[in-house]
Design a protein around this motif. Sequence first.
Motif, mmCIF file in Angstrom:
data_model
loop_
_atom_site.group_PDB
_atom_site.id
_atom_site.type_symbol
_atom_site.label_atom_id
_atom_site.label_comp_id
_atom_site.label_asym_id
_atom_site.label_seq_id
_atom_site.Cartn_x
_atom_site.Cartn_y
_atom_site.Cartn_z
ATOM 1 N N PHE A 5 -12.322 7.959 2.370
ATOM 2 C CA PHE A 5 -11.999 8.501 1.065
ATOM 3 C C PHE A 5 -11.230 7.407 0.338
ATOM 4 C CE2 PHE A 5 -9.441 10.945 -1.945
ATOM 5 C CZ PHE A 5 -10.419 11.745 -2.511
ATOM 6 N N ASN A 6 -11.809 6.907 -0.748
ATOM 7 C CA ASN A 6 -11.236 5.772 -1.472
ATOM 8 C C ASN A 6 -10.700 6.208 -2.829
ATOM 9 O OD1 ASN A 6 -12.197 3.564 0.411
ATOM 10 N ND2 ASN A 6 -14.098 4.632 -0.062
ATOM 11 N N VAL A 7 -9.597 5.583 -3.216
ATOM 12 C CA VAL A 7 -8.935 5.897 -4.478
ATOM 13 C C VAL A 7 -8.771 4.604 -5.272
ATOM 14 C CG1 VAL A 7 -6.862 6.857 -5.540
ATOM 15 C CG2 VAL A 7 -7.660 7.752 -3.334
ATOM 16 N N VAL A 8 -9.144 4.653 -6.546
ATOM 17 C CA VAL A 8 -8.919 3.537 -7.456
ATOM 18 C C VAL A 8 -8.039 4.071 -8.584
ATOM 19 C CG1 VAL A 8 -9.946 1.840 -9.011
ATOM 20 C CG2 VAL A 8 -11.161 2.517 -6.920
ATOM 21 N N ALA A 9 -6.828 3.556 -8.664
ATOM 22 C CA ALA A 9 -5.904 3.949 -9.726
ATOM 23 C C ALA A 9 -5.749 2.768 -10.673
ATOM 24 C CB ALA A 9 -4.551 4.344 -9.140
ATOM 25 N N ARG A 10 -5.849 3.060 -11.956
ATOM 26 C CA ARG A 10 -5.681 2.030 -12.987
ATOM 27 C C ARG A 10 -4.479 2.402 -13.841
ATOM 28 N NH1 ARG A 10 -11.203 2.615 -12.268
ATOM 29 N NH2 ARG A 10 -12.313 0.667 -11.935
ATOM 30 N N TYR A 11 -3.532 1.486 -13.901
ATOM 31 C CA TYR A 11 -2.308 1.703 -14.662
ATOM 32 C C TYR A 11 -2.234 0.701 -15.802
ATOM 33 C CZ TYR A 11 -0.186 4.116 -10.569
ATOM 34 O OH TYR A 11 0.121 4.960 -9.531
ATOM 35 N N ARG A 12 -1.624 1.128 -16.882
ATOM 36 C CA ARG A 12 -1.180 0.207 -17.941
ATOM 37 C C ARG A 12 0.291 0.531 -18.134
ATOM 38 N NH1 ARG A 12 -2.518 -3.484 -21.618
ATOM 39 N NH2 ARG A 12 -1.543 -3.410 -23.660
ATOM 40 N N THR A 13 1.119 -0.464 -17.914
ATOM 41 C CA THR A 13 2.564 -0.259 -17.970
ATOM 42 C C THR A 13 3.067 -0.291 -19.399
ATOM 43 O OG1 THR A 13 3.018 -2.617 -17.730
ATOM 44 C CG2 THR A 13 2.879 -1.326 -15.697
ATOM 45 N N LYS A 14 4.207 0.331 -19.615
ATOM 46 C CA LYS A 14 4.880 0.223 -20.899
ATOM 47 C C LYS A 14 5.408 -1.208 -21.041
ATOM 48 C CE LYS A 14 6.348 5.043 -21.004
ATOM 49 N NZ LYS A 14 7.503 5.965 -20.910
ATOM 50 N N ILE A 95 -16.298 8.257 -2.037
ATOM 51 C CA ILE A 95 -16.540 8.339 -0.596
ATOM 52 C C ILE A 95 -17.408 7.143 -0.219
ATOM 53 C CG2 ILE A 95 -17.726 9.623 1.232
ATOM 54 C CD1 ILE A 95 -15.267 11.073 0.367
ATOM 55 N N SER A 96 -17.063 6.465 0.855
ATOM 56 C CA SER A 96 -17.909 5.400 1.383
ATOM 57 C C SER A 96 -18.169 5.689 2.853
ATOM 58 C CB SER A 96 -17.258 4.023 1.196
ATOM 59 O OG SER A 96 -16.038 3.957 1.914
ATOM 60 N N THR A 97 -19.276 5.154 3.338
ATOM 61 C CA THR A 97 -19.672 5.358 4.724
ATOM 62 C C THR A 97 -19.527 4.051 5.466
ATOM 63 O OG1 THR A 97 -21.231 7.047 4.046
ATOM 64 C CG2 THR A 97 -21.533 6.113 6.224
#
Length: 104
Positions: A5-14, A95-97
Amino acid sequence: MTNRFNVVARYRTKPGTTDKILKHLGEMAAETRNEPGNIAYEFFRGVEDDRKIVILESYHTPEDFDLHRQTQHFLTIGATQIIPELESRTVTTFISTDGPAEAP
């Protein structure tokens, strides 16, 4: 074959908060990597736009990610020290296998 189970979070900081966020992410990464359900946790600062941060996380199961979001370090570092300093935030899951790749 096993799934990840993969997570990609993209942030832009103040403005003016990126270095502080990166420090907190270092603390978050160290704690998260010790979670039994975590496979990997990495983060990267943008080159063209240094206020952009990408986080790549992998867990054994979606439930492991849910547990991650309930940990003390997520609640104290992520929810109170990182997220309030963001201009924007998106989180996408995949999801990756792990297994032999077959040609189409």
